[in-house]
Motif scaffolding. Structure first.
Motif, PDB file in Angstrom:
ATOM      1  N   PRO A 283      82.444  -3.169 -56.439  1.00 22.67           N
ATOM      2  CA  PRO A 283      82.289  -3.154 -55.068  1.00 22.67           C
ATOM      3  C   PRO A 283      83.502  -4.703 -54.915  1.00 22.67           C
ATOM      4  O   PRO A 283      82.376  -5.539 -55.517  1.00 22.67           O
ATOM      5  CB  PRO A 283      81.211  -2.967 -54.200  1.00 22.67           C
ATOM      6  CG  PRO A 283      80.628  -2.837 -55.586  1.00 22.67           C
ATOM      7  CD  PRO A 283      80.696  -2.934 -56.727  1.00 22.67           C
ATOM      8  N   PRO A 284      83.310  -5.195 -53.578  1.00 18.56           N
ATOM      9  CA  PRO A 284      84.180  -5.889 -52.865  1.00 18.56           C
ATOM     10  C   PRO A 284      82.562  -7.133 -52.894  1.00 18.56           C
ATOM     11  O   PRO A 284      81.908  -6.928 -52.741  1.00 18.56           O
ATOM     12  CB  PRO A 284      84.361  -6.081 -50.959  1.00 18.56           C
ATOM     13  CG  PRO A 284      85.005  -4.483 -51.847  1.00 18.56           C
ATOM     14  CD  PRO A 284      83.649  -3.529 -52.712  1.00 18.56           C
ATOM     15  N   GLY A 285      82.336  -8.484 -53.199  1.00 13.66           N
ATOM     16  CA  GLY A 285      81.946  -9.415 -53.346  1.00 13.66           C
ATOM     17  C   GLY A 285      80.550  -9.165 -54.731  1.00 13.66           C
ATOM     18  O   GLY A 285      79.518 -10.304 -54.433  1.00 13.66           O
TER      19      GLY A 285
ATOM     20  N   ARG B  37      89.268  -2.239 -58.831  1.00 13.78           N
ATOM     21  CA  ARG B  37      88.407  -1.845 -58.553  1.00 13.78           C
ATOM     22  C   ARG B  37      87.759  -0.117 -59.477  1.00 13.78           C
ATOM     23  O   ARG B  37      87.427   0.217 -59.913  1.00 13.78           O
ATOM     24  CB  ARG B  37      88.151  -1.652 -57.151  1.00 13.78           C
ATOM     25  CG  ARG B  37      87.545  -0.642 -56.648  1.00 13.78           C
ATOM     26  CD  ARG B  37      86.473  -1.138 -55.952  1.00 13.78           C
ATOM     27  NE  ARG B  37      86.580  -1.810 -54.735  1.00 13.78           N
ATOM     28  CZ  ARG B  37      87.541  -3.872 -54.632  1.00 13.78           C
ATOM     29  NH1 ARG B  37      86.930  -4.172 -55.865  1.00 13.78           N
ATOM     30  NH2 ARG B  37      87.732  -3.647 -53.600  1.00 13.78           N
ATOM     31  N   LEU B  38      89.067  -0.218 -59.945  1.00 14.61           N
ATOM     32  CA  LEU B  38      90.124   1.126 -60.849  1.00 14.61           C
ATOM     33  C   LEU B  38      89.974   1.354 -62.008  1.00 14.61           C
ATOM     34  O   LEU B  38      90.337   2.153 -62.963  1.00 14.61           O
ATOM     35  CB  LEU B  38      91.169   1.764 -60.108  1.00 14.61           C
ATOM     36  CG  LEU B  38      91.247   2.607 -58.163  1.00 14.61           C
ATOM     37  CD1 LEU B  38      91.409   3.178 -58.266  1.00 14.61           C
ATOM     38  CD2 LEU B  38      89.184   3.115 -58.485  1.00 14.61           C
TER      39      LEU B  38
ATOM     40  N   TRP C  84      80.595  -2.275 -65.001  1.00 20.24           N
ATOM     41  CA  TRP C  84      80.986  -1.858 -63.689  1.00 20.24           C
ATOM     42  C   TRP C  84      79.833  -3.183 -63.110  1.00 20.24           C
ATOM     43  O   TRP C  84      78.530  -2.837 -63.214  1.00 20.24           O
ATOM     44  CB  TRP C  84      80.402  -0.605 -62.675  1.00 20.24           C
ATOM     45  CG  TRP C  84      80.270  -1.023 -61.405  1.00 20.24           C
ATOM     46  CD1 TRP C  84      79.206  -0.796 -60.698  1.00 20.24           C
ATOM     47  CD2 TRP C  84      81.220  -0.603 -60.339  1.00 20.24           C
ATOM     48  NE1 TRP C  84      79.265  -0.292 -60.225  1.00 20.24           N
ATOM     49  CE2 TRP C  84      80.438  -0.025 -59.147  1.00 20.24           C
ATOM     50  CE3 TRP C  84      82.884   0.023 -61.207  1.00 20.24           C
ATOM     51  CZ2 TRP C  84      80.730  -0.023 -58.307  1.00 20.24           C
ATOM     52  CZ3 TRP C  84      83.339   0.459 -59.573  1.00 20.24           C
ATOM     53  CH2 TRP C  84      82.209  -0.010 -58.765  1.00 20.24           C
ATOM     54  N   ILE C  85      80.121  -3.967 -62.383  1.00 23.09           N
ATOM     55  CA  ILE C  85      79.249  -4.796 -61.925  1.00 23.09           C
ATOM     56  C   ILE C  85      79.399  -4.955 -60.494  1.00 23.09           C
ATOM     57  O   ILE C  85      79.790  -3.741 -59.552  1.00 23.09           O
ATOM     58  CB  ILE C  85      80.226  -6.558 -61.475  1.00 23.09           C
ATOM     59  CG1 ILE C  85      80.387  -6.714 -63.128  1.00 23.09           C
ATOM     60  CG2 ILE C  85      79.285  -7.438 -61.476  1.00 23.09           C
ATOM     61  CD1 ILE C  85      81.017  -7.994 -63.612  1.00 23.09           C
ATOM     62  N   TYR C  86      77.528  -5.122 -60.047  1.00 19.22           N
ATOM     63  CA  TYR C  86      77.223  -4.688 -58.578  1.00 19.22           C
ATOM     64  C   TYR C  86      76.408  -5.413 -57.828  1.00 19.22           C
ATOM     65  O   TYR C  86      75.698  -6.296 -58.747  1.00 19.22           O
ATOM     66  CB  TYR C  86      76.922  -2.979 -58.723  1.00 19.22           C
ATOM     67  CG  TYR C  86      75.017  -2.632 -59.662  1.00 19.22           C
ATOM     68  CD1 TYR C  86      73.865  -3.019 -58.843  1.00 19.22           C
ATOM     69  CD2 TYR C  86      75.390  -2.721 -61.138  1.00 19.22           C
ATOM     70  CE1 TYR C  86      73.167  -2.778 -59.382  1.00 19.22           C
ATOM     71  CE2 TYR C  86      74.632  -2.724 -61.058  1.00 19.22           C
ATOM     72  CZ  TYR C  86      72.880  -2.529 -60.842  1.00 19.22           C
ATOM     73  OH  TYR C  86      72.173  -2.582 -61.697  1.00 19.22           O
ATOM     74  N   ALA C  87      76.238  -5.210 -56.678  1.00 15.31           N
ATOM     75  CA  ALA C  87      75.013  -6.484 -56.309  1.00 15.31           C
ATOM     76  C   ALA C  87      74.470  -4.899 -55.511  1.00 15.31           C
ATOM     77  O   ALA C  87      75.830  -4.932 -54.145  1.00 15.31           O
ATOM     78  CB  ALA C  87      75.520  -7.380 -56.200  1.00 15.31           C
TER      79      ALA C  87
ATOM     80  N   TYR D 295      77.094  -9.121 -48.717  1.00 14.21           N
ATOM     81  CA  TYR D 295      78.255  -9.457 -47.848  1.00 14.21           C
ATOM     82  C   TYR D 295      78.368 -10.726 -47.329  1.00 14.21           C
ATOM     83  O   TYR D 295      79.443 -12.358 -47.073  1.00 14.21           O
ATOM     84  CB  TYR D 295      77.638  -8.267 -46.085  1.00 14.21           C
ATOM     85  CG  TYR D 295      77.551  -7.149 -46.666  1.00 14.21           C
ATOM     86  CD1 TYR D 295      78.781  -6.595 -47.086  1.00 14.21           C
ATOM     87  CD2 TYR D 295      76.513  -6.390 -45.800  1.00 14.21           C
ATOM     88  CE1 TYR D 295      78.706  -5.613 -46.407  1.00 14.21           C
ATOM     89  CE2 TYR D 295      76.467  -4.981 -45.523  1.00 14.21           C
ATOM     90  CZ  TYR D 295      77.970  -4.728 -46.635  1.00 14.21           C
ATOM     91  OH  TYR D 295      77.986  -3.320 -46.005  1.00 14.21           O
ATOM     92  N   GLN D 296      76.796 -11.415 -47.787  1.00 13.51           N
ATOM     93  CA  GLN D 296      76.576 -12.730 -47.684  1.00 13.51           C
ATOM     94  C   GLN D 296      77.886 -14.011 -48.468  1.00 13.51           C
ATOM     95  O   GLN D 296      78.093 -14.667 -48.557  1.00 13.51           O
ATOM     96  CB  GLN D 296      74.995 -13.153 -47.979  1.00 13.51           C
ATOM     97  CG  GLN D 296      74.540 -12.463 -47.310  1.00 13.51           C
ATOM     98  CD  GLN D 296      72.963 -13.277 -47.784  1.00 13.51           C
ATOM     99  OE1 GLN D 296      72.426 -13.675 -48.798  1.00 13.51           O
ATOM    100  NE2 GLN D 296      72.200 -13.057 -46.794  1.00 13.51           N
TER     101      GLN D 296
END
Length: 184
Positions: free
Chosen positions: A8-10, A82-83, A95-98, A104-105
């Motif tokens: 996802p973004p960020g 993303r895809l 898949w990288i996530y946070a 957001y930060q």
């Protein structure tokens, strides 16, 4: 070996993909870069092209198709988007996530925008993308079963993530070598 990096973004996908491609000496193929190139081809600024793409689903298809075509030209590549995991055949899909707040930060810092504005924009963007991917491709972006490796970038920094991925690449190489020995 083709490796896809999605998230996802960020979450840090672009940073990780760039560093990984550098370490491996592979080309990096970024959906964002393909999008920017298409904007130039259409004689539009990135902002104009983004607005244009919102009302023209063919642009999504074109970006994804171009990225896949570029990736398939290379035996070895790091493909970020993303895809990408859904669109590009790869030996390793990451898949990288946070956590949302971490993401957001990061986006607020990168784009020099107030955190509250980023929260609203990002939530809206993710919801729109989720619906668009389902409508255009039948892809549920929340289905992570196709990924071989999922890494929390809130826990590990970009360099550590690259090291984790490099270890996975090494293990896949060992597995391929073992399989080829068995055939002899």
């Amino acid at each position: 070996m083709r490796i896809t990096i999605s998230g996802p973004p960020g979450s840090g996908t672009t940073t990780v993909a760039r560093k990984l491609a550098e370490k491996l000496g592979f080309p990096m193929i970024s959906a964002g870069e393909v999008f920017r190139r298409l904007a130039r081809e259409h004689g539009m600024s990135l902002e104009e092209f983004s607005r244009y793409a919102e009302n023209n689903p063919d642009i999504d298809n074109l970006v994804d198709q171009r990225q896949k075509e570029e990736a398939m030209k290379h035996e070895n590549a790091v493909v970020e988007g993303r895809l990408s995991g859904w669109m590009v055949p790869a030996e390793l899909k990451v898949w990288i996530y946070a956590d949302e707040e971490v993401r957001y930060q990061r986006i607020a810092r990168r784009e020099k925008k107030p955190l509250e504005v980023v929260k609203e924009e990002t939530k809206l963007r993710e919801e729109i993308e989720k619906r668009r991917y389902l409508k255009i491709y039948g892809i549920d972006i929340e289905d992570k079963r196709l990924y071989h490796l999922m890494i929390n970038s809130g826990r590990f920094n970009a360099e550590q993530i690259v090291e984790i991925i490099l270890r996975a690449v090494e293990l896949i190489g060992d597995e391929k070598q073992d399989n080829s020995k068995e055939k002899l």
